[in-house]
Design a protein around this motif. Structure first.
Motif, short mmCIF file in Angstrom:
data_model
loop_
_atom_site.label_atom_id
_atom_site.label_comp_id
_atom_site.label_asym_id
_atom_site.label_seq_id
_atom_site.Cartn_x
_atom_site.Cartn_y
_atom_site.Cartn_z
N UNK A 1 0.95 -1.24 -0.05
CA UNK A 1 0.04 0.02 0.10
C UNK A 1 0.75 1.25 0.19
N UNK A 2 1.88 1.11 0.27
CA UNK A 2 3.05 2.13 0.27
C UNK A 2 3.50 2.69 -0.83
N UNK A 3 3.15 4.04 -1.40
CA UNK A 3 3.70 4.19 -2.77
C UNK A 3 5.37 4.58 -2.81
N UNK A 4 5.80 4.83 -1.87
CA UNK A 4 7.50 4.94 -1.62
C UNK A 4 8.02 3.56 -1.35
N UNK A 5 7.43 2.35 -1.62
CA UNK A 5 7.92 0.94 -1.58
C UNK A 5 8.03 0.59 -2.96
N UNK A 6 9.16 0.37 -3.25
CA UNK A 6 9.24 -0.10 -5.02
C UNK A 6 10.16 -1.19 -5.08
N UNK A 7 9.67 -1.95 -5.95
CA UNK A 7 10.67 -2.92 -6.76
C UNK A 7 10.75 -2.78 -8.36
N UNK A 8 11.87 -3.30 -8.84
CA UNK A 8 12.24 -2.97 -10.22
C UNK A 8 13.01 -4.07 -10.51
N UNK A 9 12.96 -4.49 -11.81
CA UNK A 9 13.51 -5.92 -12.37
C UNK A 9 15.11 -5.25 -12.75
#
Length: 52
Positions: free
Chosen positions: A17-25
């Motif tokens: 739910x946190x927009x500042x917690x991200x993941x990227x390939x």
């Protein structure tokens, strides 16, 4: 350098739910990197790297 200039990297996805917690390939299919954007202190914290 790009993550410092624009921490909401293109092709990154929100985690939970946190927009500042991200993941990227990681390019070339090497895995996934997760990071958290600390807006208050203007920092980007690498939280986990999962290699494939």
């Amino acid at each position: 350098m790009a993550i410092c200039e624009d921490p909401w990297l293109a092709r990154s996805d929100q985690v939970g739910a946190d927009p500042d917690w991200r993941e990227i390939l990681i390019p070339e299919g090497y895995g996934i990197a997760e990071y958290w954007i600390d807006r208050k202190n203007q920092q980007v914290v690498l939280t986990r790297v999962v290699l494939f």
